[in-house]
Design an enzyme around this catalytic site. Structure first.
Site, short mmCIF file in Angstrom:
data_model
loop_
_atom_site.label_atom_id
_atom_site.label_comp_id
_atom_site.label_asym_id
_atom_site.label_seq_id
_atom_site.Cartn_x
_atom_site.Cartn_y
_atom_site.Cartn_z
N ARG A 45 0.91 -1.08 -0.09
CA ARG A 45 0.01 -0.04 0.01
C ARG A 45 0.76 1.24 -0.02
O ARG A 45 0.29 2.60 0.17
CB ARG A 45 -1.03 0.02 1.12
CG ARG A 45 -1.73 -1.16 0.97
CD ARG A 45 -3.24 -0.81 2.06
NE ARG A 45 -4.02 -2.02 2.03
CZ ARG A 45 -4.05 -3.02 2.58
NH1 ARG A 45 -3.06 -3.09 3.70
NH2 ARG A 45 -4.73 -3.89 2.82
N LYS A 54 3.20 11.34 -11.56
CA LYS A 54 2.29 10.44 -12.34
C LYS A 54 3.02 9.09 -12.40
O LYS A 54 4.32 9.19 -12.65
CB LYS A 54 2.25 10.80 -13.67
CG LYS A 54 0.75 11.74 -13.86
CD LYS A 54 0.61 11.97 -15.33
CE LYS A 54 -0.54 12.92 -15.63
NZ LYS A 54 -0.83 13.10 -17.02
N GLU A 60 10.06 17.41 -24.80
CA GLU A 60 9.43 18.00 -23.67
C GLU A 60 10.02 19.43 -23.10
O GLU A 60 9.15 19.95 -22.43
CB GLU A 60 9.72 16.67 -22.55
CG GLU A 60 8.95 15.45 -22.92
CD GLU A 60 7.27 15.26 -23.13
OE1 GLU A 60 6.68 16.39 -22.78
OE2 GLU A 60 7.20 14.13 -23.10
N LYS A 72 6.98 22.84 -14.75
CA LYS A 72 6.17 21.57 -14.31
C LYS A 72 5.68 21.77 -12.97
O LYS A 72 4.71 21.52 -12.58
CB LYS A 72 6.94 20.40 -14.68
CG LYS A 72 6.25 19.17 -14.37
CD LYS A 72 6.13 17.93 -15.22
CE LYS A 72 5.14 16.89 -14.83
NZ LYS A 72 5.56 15.83 -15.34
N GLU A 99 -4.58 16.66 -12.11
CA GLU A 99 -4.97 16.90 -13.56
C GLU A 99 -6.37 17.37 -13.59
O GLU A 99 -7.33 16.74 -14.45
CB GLU A 99 -4.64 15.85 -14.38
CG GLU A 99 -4.66 16.35 -15.78
CD GLU A 99 -3.87 15.30 -16.78
OE1 GLU A 99 -2.67 14.94 -16.51
OE2 GLU A 99 -4.39 15.01 -17.98
N ARG A 102 -3.03 21.26 -14.99
CA ARG A 102 -2.13 20.30 -15.50
C ARG A 102 -2.20 19.71 -16.68
O ARG A 102 -1.29 19.03 -17.19
CB ARG A 102 -2.32 19.08 -14.27
CG ARG A 102 -1.10 18.04 -14.47
CD ARG A 102 -0.74 17.22 -13.28
NE ARG A 102 0.26 16.23 -13.59
CZ ARG A 102 1.24 15.66 -12.65
NH1 ARG A 102 0.56 15.66 -11.56
NH2 ARG A 102 2.05 15.00 -13.18
N ASN A 160 0.04 18.36 -21.47
CA ASN A 160 -0.37 17.40 -22.50
C ASN A 160 -0.37 18.07 -23.98
O ASN A 160 -0.62 17.46 -24.93
CB ASN A 160 -1.68 16.86 -22.29
CG ASN A 160 -1.86 15.85 -21.15
OD1 ASN A 160 -1.00 15.16 -20.65
ND2 ASN A 160 -3.00 16.08 -20.19
N HIS A 167 0.38 16.17 -26.92
CA HIS A 167 0.58 14.60 -26.61
C HIS A 167 -0.82 13.98 -27.46
O HIS A 167 -0.62 12.53 -27.28
CB HIS A 167 0.26 14.35 -25.10
CG HIS A 167 1.77 14.61 -24.68
ND1 HIS A 167 2.59 15.82 -24.62
CD2 HIS A 167 2.59 13.66 -23.87
CE1 HIS A 167 3.62 15.41 -23.93
NE2 HIS A 167 3.67 14.36 -23.55
N HIS A 201 0.68 10.93 -28.98
CA HIS A 201 0.39 9.53 -28.64
C HIS A 201 -0.01 8.63 -29.93
O HIS A 201 0.29 7.38 -29.88
CB HIS A 201 -0.64 9.52 -27.68
CG HIS A 201 -0.11 9.65 -26.25
ND1 HIS A 201 -0.61 10.11 -25.16
CD2 HIS A 201 1.35 9.59 -25.76
CE1 HIS A 201 0.16 10.43 -23.95
NE2 HIS A 201 1.40 10.03 -24.18
N HIS A 241 9.00 8.53 -27.55
CA HIS A 241 7.94 9.21 -26.91
C HIS A 241 8.07 10.58 -27.42
O HIS A 241 7.26 11.23 -27.92
CB HIS A 241 8.03 9.16 -25.34
CG HIS A 241 6.91 10.05 -24.86
ND1 HIS A 241 5.65 9.85 -24.95
CD2 HIS A 241 7.04 11.23 -24.08
CE1 HIS A 241 4.99 10.77 -24.00
NE2 HIS A 241 5.63 11.53 -23.86
#
Ligand code: NAD
Ligand code: ZN
Length: 361
Positions: free
Chosen positions: A118, A139, A181, A222, A232, A236, A240, A243, A247, A260
């Protein structure tokens, strides 16, 4: 240099600089002495290239577990293997994980840390330019066969230690990928910085101190965003930029073939074209930006390999997609992002424009 990240769930610092590994690790002494076991998770490429520097500057006793590189690292299979390894090592809630590698290692190790018993503490020690982005903000994720990054958690590290010495062994492709990025961070925050990048040296040939400055600047952008919106719900989303279409290209090409960030750069052009329509970005800028991206060797030929119909399947899989309507981050002007719903038909038109532009330049 230290950049604080203060989110509602956790505050920590990003330490960035050249040759800072030992000092920054020593600064986390309390965390290390509390730990009953220190486990370094890394991948085979990183370990081969950087083992000696890492060992020479890691002042605590640790166990290392070397994983497959790239997206393979983020598979369910590897996730399971790592959890098994931790259990066999008799790791407890007091054990500490060190994520030593690029975004793939960081995402996997973060998700392992978030879920082992956990949740146990972890530190990010990024080794790619791209990871100036992925290692900050919490993330974490692994891939499902039905989609990339589909299984994950928001889980912040205890610290991020970014020694740019590690970047020496990166391939040109990975430098190019990571710089996309950085450029994204510039586009969503600072027109003057974008100018500087467009006017500057090739992204694969930046002097080391300038690169370090840019990385720190990107991390700052960031961190500021993540502090306002950890999970997000709002701003946030700006991260993206590039992206959604990116993607789709990355997925269609098969992960790894187009890196990427390389795919994100293609997506950035798509977003700029959309921003001409929905914002005030002018076409001259888009053309200039495309020229810069091509000069820097971003693989635009990938676009021609797929039809828009092939990309559609992936566009609609986007986590932000909603009944045939896609959500894009666009720019009002350079440095000023906003979120826009776009119909698939409008995307088809922009895709046509992109292909025409690529044929022209
Ligand atoms: N969590 C986030 O917020 C976030 C943000 C952006 C991207 N990502 C994820 O990050 C991943 C991409 O990250 P990446 O580009 O760092 O990929 P990566 O971790 O796969 O690294 C790229 C390649 O470079 C090798 N490598 C790494 N460091 C090296 C070094 N110092 N010397 C030599 N080789 C080295 C790796 O073994 C790999 O083959 C994707 O899975 C993406 O989904 C996550
Ligand atoms: Zn990205």
């Amino acid at each position: 240099m230290e950049i604080p990240v203060k989110t509602p769930s956790h505050s920590y610092a990003v330490t960035i600089g050249k040759g800072i590994l030992r000092e920054a690790l020593t600064a986390q002494h309390d965390l290390f002495t509390k730990a009953d076991k220190i486990i370094v998770l890394t991948d085979e490429n990183v370990w081969t290239a950087q083992q000696s520097y890492f060992e020479a500057n890691f002042p605590y006793i640790f166990e290392v577990h070397v994983m497959p590189a790239g997206e393979k690292c983020k598979s369910f299979e590897n996730y399971n293997e790592v959890q098994t390894y931790l259990l066999k090592q008799k790791c407890t809630r007091k054990s500490l994980i060190i994520a030593f590698g690029g975004g793939a290692v960081g995402d996997l190790a973060g998700f392992v840390a978030a879920t082992y018993m956990r949740g146990i503490p972890f530190i990010q020690v990024p080794t790619t330019i791209l990871a100036h982005d992925s290692a900050v903000g919490g993330k974490t994720a692994i891939n499902h066969e039905l989609g990339k990054n589909m299984i994950g958690a928001f889980y912040q590290p205890e610290a991020v230690i970014f020694d740019i010495t590690f970047l020496h062994s990166l391939s040109e492709k990975e430098v190019r990928s990571g710089m996309a990025e950085v450029i994204k961070h510039a586009l969503i925050s600072d027109a003057q910085w974008v100018e500087e990048l467009l006017e500057g040296d090739h992204v694969t040939e930046l002097p080391e101190n300038l690169l370090a400055n840019y990385l720190a600047h990107g991390i700052q952008v960031k961190a500021t965003i993540v502090e306002q919106d950890e999970t997000e719900q709002s701003v946030r989303k700006y991260l993206n930029l590039g992206h959604t279409y990116g993607h789709a290209i990355e997925a269609a090409a098969g992960y790894g073939r187009v890196a990427h960030g390389e795919a994100v750069m293609i997506g950035l052009i798509f977003s700029l074209l959309l921003s001409e329509k929905f914002g005030k970005v002018n076409h001259q800028f888009t053309k200039r930006f495309l020229h810069f991206a091509m000069e820097n060797g971003y693989p635009f030929e990938a676009v021609r390999e797929f039809t828009f119909e092939q990309l559609t399947e992936y566009l609609l899989k986007d986590k932000k997609a909603d009944y045939g309507q896609l959500q894009f981050v666009l720019l009002e002007t350079i440095g000023q992002p906003f979120v826009q719903k776009v119909e698939l038909e409008q995307c088809r038109e922009i895709d046509r424009q992109l292909r025409a532009l690529l044929a022209e330049v």
